[in-house]
Design a protein around this motif. Structure first.
Motif, short mmCIF file in Angstrom:
data_model
loop_
_atom_site.label_atom_id
_atom_site.label_comp_id
_atom_site.label_asym_id
_atom_site.label_seq_id
_atom_site.Cartn_x
_atom_site.Cartn_y
_atom_site.Cartn_z
N TYR A 1 -31.41 1.88 -1.76
CA TYR A 1 -32.20 2.81 -2.58
C TYR A 1 -31.41 4.11 -2.82
N PHE A 2 -30.84 4.64 -1.73
CA PHE A 2 -30.14 5.90 -1.82
C PHE A 2 -28.90 5.79 -2.69
N TYR A 3 -28.14 4.72 -2.54
CA TYR A 3 -26.91 4.57 -3.32
C TYR A 3 -27.19 4.66 -4.82
N TRP A 4 -28.17 3.88 -5.28
CA TRP A 4 -28.43 3.84 -6.72
C TRP A 4 -29.13 5.10 -7.21
N MET A 5 -30.03 5.66 -6.40
CA MET A 5 -30.66 6.93 -6.76
C MET A 5 -29.60 8.03 -6.85
N HIS A 6 -28.68 8.02 -5.90
CA HIS A 6 -27.62 9.02 -5.84
C HIS A 6 -26.72 8.94 -7.07
N ARG A 7 -26.39 7.74 -7.46
CA ARG A 7 -25.55 7.59 -8.66
C ARG A 7 -26.28 8.07 -9.91
N VAL A 8 -27.58 7.81 -9.98
CA VAL A 8 -28.36 8.28 -11.11
C VAL A 8 -28.37 9.81 -11.15
N LEU A 9 -28.53 10.43 -9.98
CA LEU A 9 -28.57 11.89 -9.92
C LEU A 9 -27.24 12.53 -10.32
N HIS A 10 -26.16 11.76 -10.27
CA HIS A 10 -24.86 12.28 -10.69
C HIS A 10 -24.64 12.12 -12.19
N HIS A 11 -25.60 11.53 -12.89
CA HIS A 11 -25.49 11.49 -14.35
C HIS A 11 -25.51 12.92 -14.87
N LYS A 12 -24.67 13.19 -15.85
CA LYS A 12 -24.48 14.57 -16.31
C LYS A 12 -25.78 15.22 -16.79
N LYS A 13 -26.75 14.42 -17.25
CA LYS A 13 -28.00 14.99 -17.74
C LYS A 13 -28.96 15.33 -16.60
N LEU A 14 -28.69 14.81 -15.42
CA LEU A 14 -29.57 15.07 -14.27
C LEU A 14 -28.91 15.95 -13.21
N PHE A 15 -27.60 15.90 -13.14
CA PHE A 15 -26.90 16.57 -12.05
C PHE A 15 -27.24 18.07 -11.99
N HIS A 16 -27.09 18.78 -13.11
CA HIS A 16 -27.33 20.22 -13.10
C HIS A 16 -28.81 20.54 -12.98
N LEU A 17 -29.67 19.60 -13.34
CA LEU A 17 -31.11 19.82 -13.24
C LEU A 17 -31.59 19.70 -11.80
N THR A 18 -30.96 18.81 -11.02
CA THR A 18 -31.48 18.52 -9.68
C THR A 18 -30.40 18.57 -8.59
N HIS A 19 -29.43 17.68 -8.68
CA HIS A 19 -28.53 17.42 -7.56
C HIS A 19 -27.56 18.56 -7.28
N LEU A 20 -27.39 19.47 -8.24
CA LEU A 20 -26.47 20.58 -8.05
C LEU A 20 -26.87 21.45 -6.86
N VAL A 21 -28.16 21.53 -6.58
CA VAL A 21 -28.63 22.32 -5.43
C VAL A 21 -27.97 21.82 -4.15
N HIS A 22 -27.95 20.51 -3.98
CA HIS A 22 -27.34 19.93 -2.78
C HIS A 22 -25.83 20.11 -2.80
N HIS A 23 -25.24 20.04 -3.98
CA HIS A 23 -23.78 20.12 -4.08
C HIS A 23 -23.25 21.54 -4.09
N ARG A 24 -24.13 22.51 -4.03
CA ARG A 24 -23.65 23.88 -3.84
C ARG A 24 -23.02 24.00 -2.46
N SER A 25 -23.35 23.08 -1.60
CA SER A 25 -22.73 23.05 -0.26
C SER A 25 -21.48 22.18 -0.35
N THR A 26 -20.40 22.75 -0.84
CA THR A 26 -19.15 21.99 -0.95
C THR A 26 -18.50 21.78 0.41
N ASN A 27 -18.90 22.60 1.38
CA ASN A 27 -18.41 22.47 2.75
C ASN A 27 -19.65 22.35 3.64
#
Length: 264
Positions: free
Chosen positions: A111-137
């Motif tokens: 579930y996580f693998y495919w959801m995660h890949r969807v969240l990395h779609h350019k139309k969704l990444f900045h809307l949602t997943h960018l919050v998590h990826h602000r933690s580059t370290n």
């Protein structure tokens, strides 16, 4: 309505305490008490800032509330009728508690693998997943640091699992604890796997802290949660993963020759 609110307050309180214990203890050990002694295990040599930690805790508490509401909806509302939750522990053999726990982790990883890949779609990444990826370290506090919409998607796995297989509430509790512990390890920022792990079959199957850390620093590849399986099947594992893992282990065990027995 009052019993529902009471359940939300109770579960949120317990979940918050669990978050601060399971993420806080590793943070104290690796980031406050023994950072110099454990420096050879550090994956990224740079340090995250206090501002990062505060932001991560804030978003993690929001995610904890979302997960709490989802759990209460599943267990204490008519939605339960659409699940396979059972409360009588004797409905299935005791060993099924542990079998269903293992199966739930496998389902969650898919579930996580495919959801995660969807969240990395350019139309969704900045809307949602960018919050998590602000933690580059990443640090242990990063584990639940999600955008509100991503937290809903993350927590939705519990509904999926309870709908497709019988689950006792004890198994649900164990699933959330074990899953979070592994999640903290993935975001730890330090590699703690023993030296023999590199040359074992488990290395070919399980993720490591280096594996997920590479995803945070590079933003692409390594989408799996617990296992390397989907990344390897779909060709999304970062090509430098094994090299980066060996680099960290070489710092930890400088007396040994560079690892080279297991390759992708």
């Amino acid at each position: 309505m009052e019993p529902i609110i009471a359940a939300i307050v109770r579960i949120f309180t317990v979940s918050t305490i669990r978050y601060f214990l399971l993420a806080g203890i590793p943070f104290l050990i690796f980031y406050l008490f023994f950072p110099k002694k454990l420096s050879s295990r550090k994956i990224q040599l740079k340090a995250a800032s206090k501002k990062d930690f505060i932001r991560e805790v804030w978003h993690s508490l929001q995610s904890t509330l979302v997960f709490t509401v989802i759990s209460v909806i599943i267990m204490f509302t008519p939605v339960k009728n659409y699940t396979q939750l059972y409360t009588n522990v004797n409905d299935y053999p005791i060993w099924y508690i542990f079998v269903s726990l293992a199966l739930s982790l496998v389902i969650h990883d898919t579930y996580f693998y495919w959801m995660h890949r969807v969240l990395h779609h350019k139309k969704l990444f900045h809307l949602t997943h960018l919050v998590h990826h602000r933690s580059t370290n990443p640090s242990p506090w990063t584990s639940y640091s999600f955008h509100l919409l991503e937290a809903i998607a993350e927590g939705g796995v519990l509904l999926v699992i309870t709908m497709i297989m019988p689950m006792h509430p004890l198994t649900v509790l164990l699933f959330t604890i074990v899953g979070f512990i592994i999640n903290v390890y993935g975001h730890l920022g330090y590699e703690i796997m023993p030296r023999k792990f590199r040359h074992s079959v488990l290395f070919e199957v399980l993720n490591s802290s280096v594996h997920h850390n590479l995803h945070h620093s590079k933003f692409k590849g390594n989408y799996g949660l617990y296992f390397r399986v989907w990344d390897r099947l779909m060709g999304t594992e970062h090509p430098d993963y094994v090299k980066e893992y060996d680099k960290v282990q070489a710092r930890r065990f400088p007396q040994e020759a560079p690892a080279g027995g297991v390759t992708n």
